[in-house]
Design a protein around this motif. Structure first.
Motif, PDB file in Angstrom:
ATOM      1  N   ASP A   3      35.343  75.126  16.801  1.00  0.00           N
ATOM      2  CA  ASP A   3      36.386  74.303  16.185  1.00  0.00           C
ATOM      3  C   ASP A   3      36.001  72.836  16.173  1.00  0.00           C
ATOM      4  O   ASP A   3      36.197  72.146  15.181  1.00  0.00           O
ATOM      5  CB  ASP A   3      37.720  74.483  16.916  1.00  0.00           C
ATOM      6  N   VAL A   4      35.477  72.346  17.289  1.00  0.00           N
ATOM      7  CA  VAL A   4      35.095  70.932  17.343  1.00  0.00           C
ATOM      8  C   VAL A   4      33.908  70.678  16.415  1.00  0.00           C
ATOM      9  O   VAL A   4      33.861  69.656  15.739  1.00  0.00           O
ATOM     10  CB  VAL A   4      34.841  70.440  18.788  1.00  0.00           C
ATOM     11  N   ARG A   5      32.966  71.601  16.357  1.00  0.00           N
ATOM     12  CA  ARG A   5      31.827  71.448  15.428  1.00  0.00           C
ATOM     13  C   ARG A   5      32.317  71.359  13.990  1.00  0.00           C
ATOM     14  O   ARG A   5      31.899  70.484  13.238  1.00  0.00           O
ATOM     15  CB  ARG A   5      30.845  72.619  15.576  1.00  0.00           C
ATOM     16  N   ALA A   6      33.207  72.252  13.608  1.00  0.00           N
ATOM     17  CA  ALA A   6      33.735  72.250  12.239  1.00  0.00           C
ATOM     18  C   ALA A   6      34.495  70.961  11.958  1.00  0.00           C
ATOM     19  O   ALA A   6      34.369  70.380  10.871  1.00  0.00           O
ATOM     20  CB  ALA A   6      34.644  73.455  12.025  1.00  0.00           C
ATOM     21  N   GLY A   7      35.265  70.489  12.915  1.00  0.00           N
ATOM     22  CA  GLY A   7      36.002  69.236  12.748  1.00  0.00           C
ATOM     23  C   GLY A   7      35.078  68.037  12.611  1.00  0.00           C
ATOM     24  O   GLY A   7      35.309  67.152  11.778  1.00  0.00           O
ATOM     25  N   LEU A   8      34.015  68.004  13.406  1.00  0.00           N
ATOM     26  CA  LEU A   8      33.041  66.908  13.324  1.00  0.00           C
ATOM     27  C   LEU A   8      32.375  66.881  11.952  1.00  0.00           C
ATOM     28  O   LEU A   8      32.242  65.827  11.329  1.00  0.00           O
ATOM     29  CB  LEU A   8      31.981  67.050  14.420  1.00  0.00           C
ATOM     30  N   ILE A   9      31.966  68.039  11.488  1.00  0.00           N
ATOM     31  CA  ILE A   9      31.295  68.127  10.184  1.00  0.00           C
ATOM     32  C   ILE A   9      32.256  67.729   9.066  1.00  0.00           C
ATOM     33  O   ILE A   9      31.900  66.957   8.172  1.00  0.00           O
ATOM     34  CB  ILE A   9      30.719  69.541   9.962  1.00  0.00           C
ATOM     35  N   SER A  10      33.468  68.213   9.129  1.00  0.00           N
ATOM     36  CA  SER A  10      34.458  67.918   8.090  1.00  0.00           C
ATOM     37  C   SER A  10      34.819  66.435   8.024  1.00  0.00           C
ATOM     38  O   SER A  10      35.011  65.880   6.945  1.00  0.00           O
ATOM     39  CB  SER A  10      35.711  68.755   8.351  1.00  0.00           C
ATOM     40  N   ALA A  11      34.904  65.785   9.172  1.00  0.00           N
ATOM     41  CA  ALA A  11      35.330  64.380   9.218  1.00  0.00           C
ATOM     42  C   ALA A  11      34.189  63.394   8.957  1.00  0.00           C
ATOM     43  O   ALA A  11      34.428  62.201   8.780  1.00  0.00           O
ATOM     44  CB  ALA A  11      35.965  64.075  10.580  1.00  0.00           C
ATOM     45  N   PHE A  12      32.959  63.873   8.913  1.00  0.00           N
ATOM     46  CA  PHE A  12      31.795  62.997   8.759  1.00  0.00           C
ATOM     47  C   PHE A  12      31.502  62.721   7.283  1.00  0.00           C
ATOM     48  O   PHE A  12      31.673  63.589   6.437  1.00  0.00           O
ATOM     49  CB  PHE A  12      30.567  63.663   9.385  1.00  0.00           C
ATOM     50  N   HIS A  13      31.049  61.506   6.998  1.00  0.00           N
ATOM     51  CA  HIS A  13      30.656  61.131   5.634  1.00  0.00           C
ATOM     52  C   HIS A  13      29.401  60.273   5.662  1.00  0.00           C
ATOM     53  O   HIS A  13      29.189  59.504   6.589  1.00  0.00           O
ATOM     54  CB  HIS A  13      31.776  60.338   4.940  1.00  0.00           C
ATOM     55  N   TRP A  14      28.603  60.412   4.630  1.00  0.00           N
ATOM     56  CA  TRP A  14      27.489  59.500   4.393  1.00  0.00           C
ATOM     57  C   TRP A  14      27.989  58.446   3.418  1.00  0.00           C
ATOM     58  O   TRP A  14      28.629  58.765   2.424  1.00  0.00           O
ATOM     59  CB  TRP A  14      26.293  60.242   3.797  1.00  0.00           C
ATOM     60  N   ARG A  15      27.715  57.201   3.697  1.00  0.00           N
ATOM     61  CA  ARG A  15      28.078  56.085   2.819  1.00  0.00           C
ATOM     62  C   ARG A  15      26.795  55.441   2.319  1.00  0.00           C
ATOM     63  O   ARG A  15      25.762  55.506   2.975  1.00  0.00           O
ATOM     64  CB  ARG A  15      28.891  55.029   3.575  1.00  0.00           C
ATOM     65  N   SER A  16      26.897  54.785   1.178  1.00  0.00           N
ATOM     66  CA  SER A  16      25.734  54.054   0.675  1.00  0.00           C
ATOM     67  C   SER A  16      26.194  52.854  -0.134  1.00  0.00           C
ATOM     68  O   SER A  16      27.274  52.849  -0.715  1.00  0.00           O
ATOM     69  CB  SER A  16      24.850  54.954  -0.182  1.00  0.00           C
ATOM     70  N   ASP A  17      25.343  51.847  -0.115  1.00  0.00           N
ATOM     71  CA  ASP A  17      25.556  50.692  -0.980  1.00  0.00           C
ATOM     72  C   ASP A  17      24.954  51.027  -2.331  1.00  0.00           C
ATOM     73  O   ASP A  17      24.028  51.839  -2.427  1.00  0.00           O
ATOM     74  CB  ASP A  17      24.854  49.460  -0.401  1.00  0.00           C
ATOM     75  N   PRO A  18      25.453  50.393  -3.395  1.00  0.00           N
ATOM     76  CA  PRO A  18      24.805  50.636  -4.696  1.00  0.00           C
ATOM     77  C   PRO A  18      23.335  50.227  -4.614  1.00  0.00           C
ATOM     78  O   PRO A  18      23.012  49.153  -4.119  1.00  0.00           O
ATOM     79  CB  PRO A  18      25.570  49.721  -5.651  1.00  0.00           C
ATOM     80  N   TYR A  28      24.225  55.539   5.073  1.00  0.00           N
ATOM     81  CA  TYR A  28      24.683  55.148   6.394  1.00  0.00           C
ATOM     82  C   TYR A  28      25.632  56.219   6.922  1.00  0.00           C
ATOM     83  O   TYR A  28      26.498  56.708   6.195  1.00  0.00           O
ATOM     84  CB  TYR A  28      25.439  53.814   6.342  1.00  0.00           C
ATOM     85  N   ALA A  29      25.477  56.554   8.183  1.00  0.00           N
ATOM     86  CA  ALA A  29      26.359  57.535   8.811  1.00  0.00           C
ATOM     87  C   ALA A  29      27.717  56.899   9.065  1.00  0.00           C
ATOM     88  O   ALA A  29      27.801  55.820   9.646  1.00  0.00           O
ATOM     89  CB  ALA A  29      25.752  58.005  10.126  1.00  0.00           C
ATOM     90  N   ASP A  30      28.760  57.551   8.607  1.00  0.00           N
ATOM     91  CA  ASP A  30      30.133  57.090   8.868  1.00  0.00           C
ATOM     92  C   ASP A  30      30.837  58.172   9.683  1.00  0.00           C
ATOM     93  O   ASP A  30      31.328  59.157   9.151  1.00  0.00           O
ATOM     94  CB  ASP A  30      30.875  56.829   7.561  1.00  0.00           C
TER      95      ASP A  30
END
Length: 187
Positions: A3-18, A28-30
Protein backbone atom coordinates in the motif's frame (compact mmCIF):
# COMPACT_ATOMS: atom_id res chain seq x y z
CA UNK A 1 4.09 -2.47 2.49
CA UNK A 2 2.47 -2.74 -0.95
CA UNK A 3 0.00 0.00 0.00
CA UNK A 4 2.75 2.46 0.88
CA UNK A 5 4.66 1.57 -2.30
CA UNK A 6 1.57 2.19 -4.43
CA UNK A 7 0.89 5.47 -2.63
CA UNK A 8 4.48 6.65 -3.11
CA UNK A 9 4.39 5.85 -6.82
CA UNK A 10 0.98 7.47 -7.30
CA UNK A 11 1.92 10.69 -5.49
CA UNK A 12 5.29 11.11 -7.26
CA UNK A 13 5.79 13.33 -10.32
CA UNK A 14 8.64 14.28 -12.60
CA UNK A 15 8.79 18.01 -13.34
CA UNK A 16 10.74 19.80 -16.03
CA UNK A 17 11.50 23.28 -17.18
CA UNK A 18 10.80 24.09 -20.82
CA UNK A 19 13.89 22.95 -22.67
CA UNK A 20 16.06 25.23 -24.76
CA UNK A 21 16.40 22.25 -27.10
CA UNK A 22 13.85 19.38 -26.93
CA UNK A 23 16.56 16.74 -26.55
CA UNK A 24 17.99 18.60 -23.53
CA UNK A 25 14.94 18.49 -21.26
CA UNK A 26 15.97 18.11 -17.61
CA UNK A 27 13.61 16.34 -15.22
CA UNK A 28 13.35 17.01 -11.50
CA UNK A 29 11.93 14.64 -8.90
CA UNK A 30 8.88 16.09 -7.17
CA UNK A 31 8.14 14.03 -4.08
CA UNK A 32 6.46 16.87 -2.17
CA UNK A 33 3.08 15.08 -2.18
CA UNK A 34 4.62 12.33 -0.04
CA UNK A 35 4.84 14.76 2.89
CA UNK A 36 1.31 16.11 2.36
CA UNK A 37 -0.49 12.77 2.19
CA UNK A 38 -1.22 11.63 5.79
CA UNK A 39 -1.63 7.97 4.84
CA UNK A 40 1.82 7.84 3.24
CA UNK A 41 3.44 9.88 6.00
CA UNK A 42 1.84 7.65 8.64
CA UNK A 43 3.25 4.48 7.06
CA UNK A 44 6.77 5.61 6.15
CA UNK A 45 8.31 5.06 9.60
CA UNK A 46 7.11 1.49 9.93
CA UNK A 47 7.78 0.67 6.26
CA UNK A 48 11.39 1.89 6.35
CA UNK A 49 11.96 0.16 9.71
CA UNK A 50 10.58 -3.10 8.28
CA UNK A 51 13.39 -3.15 5.69
CA UNK A 52 15.76 -4.02 8.57
CA UNK A 53 13.51 -6.04 10.88
CA UNK A 54 16.25 -8.70 10.92
CA UNK A 55 18.92 -6.25 12.18
CA UNK A 56 17.65 -4.26 15.20
CA UNK A 57 19.41 -0.88 15.46
CA UNK A 58 19.93 1.16 18.62
CA UNK A 59 19.88 4.54 16.86
CA UNK A 60 18.65 6.01 13.59
CA UNK A 61 21.06 8.38 11.83
CA UNK A 62 19.78 10.73 9.12
CA UNK A 63 21.05 13.81 7.28
CA UNK A 64 19.38 17.17 6.92
CA UNK A 65 16.84 17.85 5.38
CA UNK A 66 14.53 15.00 4.37
CA UNK A 67 16.32 12.63 6.71
CA UNK A 68 15.41 14.94 9.58
CA UNK A 69 11.77 14.22 8.77
CA UNK A 70 12.07 10.49 8.06
CA UNK A 71 14.63 9.52 10.70
CA UNK A 72 12.43 10.46 13.68
CA UNK A 73 9.48 8.59 12.11
CA UNK A 74 11.56 5.41 11.96
CA UNK A 75 13.15 5.97 15.39
CA UNK A 76 9.75 6.55 17.01
CA UNK A 77 8.37 3.40 15.40
CA UNK A 78 11.35 1.39 16.70
CA UNK A 79 11.36 3.04 20.14
CA UNK A 80 14.99 4.17 19.79
CA UNK A 81 16.87 7.47 19.52
CA UNK A 82 17.71 9.69 16.59
CA UNK A 83 21.08 11.20 15.60
CA UNK A 84 20.75 14.11 13.18
CA UNK A 85 23.62 14.62 10.75
CA UNK A 86 24.14 18.19 9.68
CA UNK A 87 25.66 19.56 6.52
CA UNK A 88 28.33 22.18 7.20
CA UNK A 89 27.52 22.34 10.92
CA UNK A 90 29.15 24.94 13.10
CA UNK A 91 29.76 24.52 16.78
CA UNK A 92 27.63 26.62 19.12
CA UNK A 93 30.17 26.35 21.95
CA UNK A 94 33.78 25.34 22.47
CA UNK A 95 32.86 22.29 24.53
CA UNK A 96 30.83 20.62 21.76
CA UNK A 97 32.52 17.66 20.12
CA UNK A 98 31.53 16.94 16.52
CA UNK A 99 32.58 14.11 14.27
CA UNK A 100 33.06 15.28 10.67
CA UNK A 101 33.46 13.64 7.28
CA UNK A 102 33.53 14.95 3.73
CA UNK A 103 31.37 13.19 1.15
CA UNK A 104 32.51 11.85 -2.19
CA UNK A 105 30.89 13.80 -5.06
CA UNK A 106 27.10 13.84 -4.76
CA UNK A 107 24.52 14.03 -7.54
CA UNK A 108 25.39 17.71 -8.06
CA UNK A 109 29.13 16.94 -8.03
CA UNK A 110 29.51 18.65 -4.63
CA UNK A 111 31.59 17.53 -1.69
CA UNK A 112 29.62 18.20 1.51
CA UNK A 113 30.90 18.22 5.06
CA UNK A 114 28.69 15.97 7.18
CA UNK A 115 28.82 16.31 10.96
CA UNK A 116 27.17 14.67 13.95
CA UNK A 117 27.43 15.57 17.63
CA UNK A 118 29.54 12.94 19.37
CA UNK A 119 27.09 12.92 22.28
CA UNK A 120 24.26 11.46 20.14
CA UNK A 121 26.32 8.77 18.41
CA UNK A 122 27.77 6.38 20.96
CA UNK A 123 30.39 3.67 20.98
CA UNK A 124 28.64 0.33 20.56
CA UNK A 125 25.57 1.81 18.84
CA UNK A 126 24.03 -0.14 15.97
CA UNK A 127 23.30 2.55 13.36
CA UNK A 128 20.49 2.48 10.83
CA UNK A 129 20.86 5.23 8.23
CA UNK A 130 17.54 6.61 6.89
CA UNK A 131 16.94 9.04 4.03
CA UNK A 132 14.52 9.68 1.19
CA UNK A 133 16.74 9.01 -1.81
CA UNK A 134 20.11 7.45 -2.63
CA UNK A 135 21.35 8.93 -5.90
CA UNK A 136 25.12 8.43 -5.52
CA UNK A 137 25.25 7.15 -1.95
CA UNK A 138 27.71 9.92 -1.04
CA UNK A 139 25.92 11.10 2.10
CA UNK A 140 25.30 7.55 3.31
CA UNK A 141 28.99 6.72 2.76
CA UNK A 142 30.09 9.71 4.85
CA UNK A 143 27.60 8.71 7.57
CA UNK A 144 28.91 5.15 7.52
CA UNK A 145 32.38 6.58 8.17
CA UNK A 146 31.00 8.79 10.98
CA UNK A 147 29.47 5.71 12.61
CA UNK A 148 32.85 3.97 12.42
CA UNK A 149 34.58 7.06 13.85
CA UNK A 150 32.26 6.82 16.88
CA UNK A 151 32.96 3.12 17.40
CA UNK A 152 29.43 2.23 16.29
CA UNK A 153 28.48 -0.54 13.88
CA UNK A 154 26.57 -0.02 10.64
CA UNK A 155 23.29 -1.93 10.33
CA UNK A 156 22.51 -0.56 6.87
CA UNK A 157 20.79 2.19 4.90
CA UNK A 158 17.00 2.34 4.51
CA UNK A 159 15.77 4.74 1.82
CA UNK A 160 12.56 5.38 -0.01
CA UNK A 161 14.17 5.43 -3.48
CA UNK A 162 17.27 3.53 -4.55
CA UNK A 163 18.77 5.37 -7.50
CA UNK A 164 22.27 3.93 -7.15
CA UNK A 165 23.87 2.86 -10.39
CA UNK A 166 26.76 1.07 -8.74
CA UNK A 167 25.79 -2.26 -7.17
CA UNK A 168 29.11 -2.36 -5.25
CA UNK A 169 28.03 0.80 -3.40
CA UNK A 170 24.64 -0.79 -2.68
CA UNK A 171 26.38 -3.78 -1.10
CA UNK A 172 28.91 -1.61 0.79
CA UNK A 173 26.10 0.45 2.31
CA UNK A 174 23.82 -2.59 2.81
CA UNK A 175 21.16 -0.44 1.20
CA UNK A 176 17.52 -1.51 1.11
CA UNK A 177 14.67 0.55 -0.33
CA UNK A 178 10.93 0.79 -0.70
CA UNK A 179 11.25 1.73 -4.39
CA UNK A 180 13.85 1.61 -7.11
CA UNK A 181 14.28 4.51 -9.50
CA UNK A 182 12.84 2.38 -12.32
CA UNK A 183 9.54 2.22 -10.37
CA UNK A 184 9.13 5.98 -10.93
CA UNK A 185 8.76 5.98 -14.70
CA UNK A 186 8.08 9.31 -16.35
CA UNK A 187 4.40 9.58 -17.12
Amino acid sequence: MQDVRAGLISAFHWRSDPPVWPEHRIYYADDSAWWREPTILGELGSSLAALFSDEPPTVVMSPESRGSLLGPLVATHLGIGFAEVRKGAERASDDEVWLRRRTPPDYRDRHLEMAVRRSVLRTGDRVLFVDDWAATGAQAMACQQLAGDAGASWVGAAVIVDGLENSADRRLLMLRSLLHLRDLRRR
